[in-house]
Design a protein around this motif. Structure first.
Motif, PDB file in Angstrom:
ATOM      1  N   MET A   1     -18.698  71.794 -38.419  1.00 42.19           N
ATOM      2  CA  MET A   1     -18.179  73.097 -37.866  1.00 42.19           C
ATOM      3  C   MET A   1     -16.791  72.749 -37.158  1.00 42.19           C
ATOM      4  O   MET A   1     -16.642  71.803 -36.255  1.00 42.19           O
ATOM      5  CB  MET A   1     -19.170  73.847 -37.023  1.00 42.19           C
ATOM      6  CG  MET A   1     -18.511  75.057 -36.277  1.00 42.19           C
ATOM      7  SD  MET A   1     -19.840  75.863 -35.220  1.00 42.19           S
ATOM      8  CE  MET A   1     -21.047  76.210 -36.499  1.00 42.19           C
TER       9      MET A   1
ATOM     10  N   SER B   1     -13.968  77.555 -35.664  1.00 42.14           N
ATOM     11  CA  SER B   1     -15.390  78.221 -35.759  1.00 42.14           C
ATOM     12  C   SER B   1     -16.315  78.300 -34.490  1.00 42.14           C
ATOM     13  O   SER B   1     -16.832  79.234 -34.404  1.00 42.14           O
ATOM     14  CB  SER B   1     -15.989  77.870 -36.939  1.00 42.14           C
ATOM     15  OG  SER B   1     -16.333  76.740 -37.099  1.00 42.14           O
ATOM     16  N   THR B   2     -16.357  77.290 -33.882  1.00 44.06           N
ATOM     17  CA  THR B   2     -17.025  77.153 -32.910  1.00 44.06           C
ATOM     18  C   THR B   2     -16.636  78.200 -31.697  1.00 44.06           C
ATOM     19  O   THR B   2     -17.598  78.635 -30.870  1.00 44.06           O
ATOM     20  CB  THR B   2     -17.033  75.642 -32.265  1.00 44.06           C
ATOM     21  OG1 THR B   2     -17.529  74.649 -33.044  1.00 44.06           O
ATOM     22  CG2 THR B   2     -17.808  75.548 -30.905  1.00 44.06           C
TER      23      THR B   2
ATOM     24  N   ALA C   1     -15.019  80.892 -31.956  1.00 46.30           N
ATOM     25  CA  ALA C   1     -15.299  81.947 -32.732  1.00 46.30           C
ATOM     26  C   ALA C   1     -16.697  82.570 -32.442  1.00 46.30           C
ATOM     27  O   ALA C   1     -17.150  83.907 -32.196  1.00 46.30           O
ATOM     28  CB  ALA C   1     -14.658  82.356 -33.970  1.00 46.30           C
ATOM     29  N   SER C   2     -17.615  81.589 -32.441  1.00 43.01           N
ATOM     30  CA  SER C   2     -19.242  82.144 -32.554  1.00 43.01           C
ATOM     31  C   SER C   2     -19.930  81.859 -31.011  1.00 43.01           C
ATOM     32  O   SER C   2     -20.871  82.103 -30.678  1.00 43.01           O
ATOM     33  CB  SER C   2     -19.818  81.276 -33.490  1.00 43.01           C
ATOM     34  OG  SER C   2     -19.861  79.793 -32.947  1.00 43.01           O
ATOM     35  N   THR C   3     -18.909  81.442 -29.915  1.00 38.89           N
ATOM     36  CA  THR C   3     -19.667  81.277 -28.772  1.00 38.89           C
ATOM     37  C   THR C   3     -19.529  82.492 -27.937  1.00 38.89           C
ATOM     38  O   THR C   3     -18.573  83.357 -27.881  1.00 38.89           O
ATOM     39  CB  THR C   3     -18.614  80.375 -27.939  1.00 38.89           C
ATOM     40  OG1 THR C   3     -18.380  78.821 -28.590  1.00 38.89           O
ATOM     41  CG2 THR C   3     -19.253  79.973 -26.518  1.00 38.89           C
TER      42      THR C   3
ATOM     43  N   SER D   1     -11.300  85.299 -33.272  1.00 36.14           N
ATOM     44  CA  SER D   1     -11.323  85.014 -34.988  1.00 36.14           C
ATOM     45  C   SER D   1     -10.063  84.396 -35.589  1.00 36.14           C
ATOM     46  O   SER D   1      -9.979  84.246 -36.557  1.00 36.14           O
ATOM     47  CB  SER D   1     -11.994  86.030 -35.685  1.00 36.14           C
ATOM     48  OG  SER D   1     -13.152  86.432 -35.292  1.00 36.14           O
TER      49      SER D   1
ATOM     50  N   HIS E   1     -14.470  89.497 -31.762  1.00 39.25           N
ATOM     51  CA  HIS E   1     -14.934  88.653 -33.015  1.00 39.25           C
ATOM     52  C   HIS E   1     -14.844  89.706 -34.403  1.00 39.25           C
ATOM     53  O   HIS E   1     -15.412  90.688 -34.613  1.00 39.25           O
ATOM     54  CB  HIS E   1     -16.312  88.311 -33.001  1.00 39.25           C
ATOM     55  CG  HIS E   1     -16.543  87.498 -31.812  1.00 39.25           C
ATOM     56  ND1 HIS E   1     -17.156  87.747 -30.714  1.00 39.25           N
ATOM     57  CD2 HIS E   1     -16.423  86.084 -31.636  1.00 39.25           C
ATOM     58  CE1 HIS E   1     -17.382  86.837 -29.713  1.00 39.25           C
ATOM     59  NE2 HIS E   1     -16.932  85.635 -30.355  1.00 39.25           N
TER      60      HIS E   1
END
Length: 379
Positions: A1, A5-6, A8-10, A50, A187
């Motif tokens: 990953m 992307s880390t 954006a997903s945190t 994002s 996001h």
């Protein structure tokens, strides 16, 4: 990953533990452009987790300027720059001076006139010296600065939004207001524009409204395809039969290319939305645009494939391409009485990867197909 992307997903709460300033990851920045033609133009830069970034030009009617996704531009740039409104002469060049302000992702036409100009009856304003009014291409809105109403970094609600107000007014004439909100999720890959136009004056006033949404390279490229639920081709400019470029598949840049304009009749989806997409030939990226089919039932495709100007306009409109003269004649022109309003919504979605592109195609094809072109093929 990847680290991108880390991030954006945190979750937001976890991000707060990892920085002293959330602007490291996302936020809204107020800037003032300071060089050349753009000197003094205020702007807001909305940037999310994002990698979506869009510029709101406060001093150009709260339109959208530069736009990027993960560093790659998708908003078209003409070379005009985001000119200071003080440089604009709305009545110059036989009404074509608007072309000097045409630049960026979104240039709005209105508020009392859009499309090609002309001279029209103005006796409804009840001012004897003003029997007629002359409009240029796409109206006067573009060169009017907005008043900034609010800037909201809504971390708990998961969105970044800004609101501005533009007044188009003259003594003994129109007094219209555009209230615009631009929003992106913290996001996500969507830019949403919500507009309300109302008449502050006490005379009935014509109203027309057009989104000149402009997409540029690399989303516009040779082989890129327009995907839309087209029921018929209503109108096409003379140049469309002479240059060998189809409506649905784009060419490479062409020196001296003459703009091609199409009006396509679209089928609406079950949600009442019109929906079209521009898909890159690699099938890995694209742009999907949706809007209220009742508020803007007409749609134009503007192909500006000239070298050095290379871009495509996807244009929802409140009126047929024949414009104000025809609308006055057939009775379809909107007239706003004091306090009356119209509401418009536009969503621009980045299609990121083959799955997104295939999903967009499926959504559009579920609404309807489109005619084959003699010059191209499509699925």
């Amino acid at each position: 990953m990847t680290s991108e992307s880390t991030t954006a997903s945190t979750p937001v709460a976890d991000l707060r533990r990892r920085t002293g300033d959330m602007a490291a990851f996302a936020g809204i920045q107020e800037v003032v452009l300071s060089n050349g033609r753009e000197h003094g133009v205020r702007a807001l830069v909305l940037r999310n987790l994002s990698g979506l970034e869009v510029e709101v030009l406060i001093d150009r009617a709260f339109d959208l300027g530069g736009a990027r996704y993960r560093g790659t531009p998708f908003g078209w740039r003409s070379g005009n720059g985001f000119r200071h409104p003080g440089l604009h002469e709305a009545d110059a060049e036989d009404g074509l001076s608007w072309l000097r302000a045409l630049d960026g992702l979104l240039v709005t036409g209105g508020l009392d006139h859009a499309l090609f100009g002309g001279e029209y009856d103005a006796t409804h304003y009840n001012y004897p010296p003003k029997q007629t009014v002359r409009h240029g291409l796409h109206g006067r809105l573009t060169a009017i600065p907005a008043r900034l109403i609010s800037v909201d970094e809504d971390w708990d609600g998961g969105a970044l939004r800004v609101t501005g107000e533009v007044i188009q007014a003259t003594s003994f004439g129109e007094h219209l207001r555009l209230t615009r909100t631009v929003e992106i999720d913290l996001h996500g890959t969507e830019v949403r524009v919500h507009d309300v136009v109302d008449n502050l004056g006490f005379e009935k006033t014509p109203h027309m409204f057009l989104y000149h949404l402009n997409i540029g390279y690399p989303y516009v490229d040779e082989g890129a395809q327009l995907v839309a639920p087209i029921t018929s081709h209503v109108w096409a400019s003379d140049s469309t039969s002479q240059q060998g470029v189809a409506y649905d598949v784009l060419s490479a840049p062409i020196d001296g290319f003459v703009e091609q304009v199409w009006e396509h009749a679209l089928a609406a989806g079950p949600d009442g939305q019109h929906r079209v997409a521009l898909v890159h030939p690699d099938g890995e990226r694209g742009i999907e645009v949706s809007w209220d089919s009742q508020a803007q039932p007409y749609f134009f495709e503007w192909q500006n494939l000239r070298s050095g100007q290379y871009g495509v306009g996807l244009e929802p409109s409140s009126n047929h391409v024949t414009g104000e003269a025809a609308a006055r004649e057939d009775g379809s022109l909107t007239w706003l009485a004091h306090g009356e309003s119209r509401t418009y919504d536009l969503t621009v979605r980045i299609l990121d990867g083959a799955t997104d592109v295939q999903g967009s195609r499926a959504r559009i094809r579920a609404i309807g197909d489109q005619p084959a072109s003699d010059l191209s093929t499509h699925d």
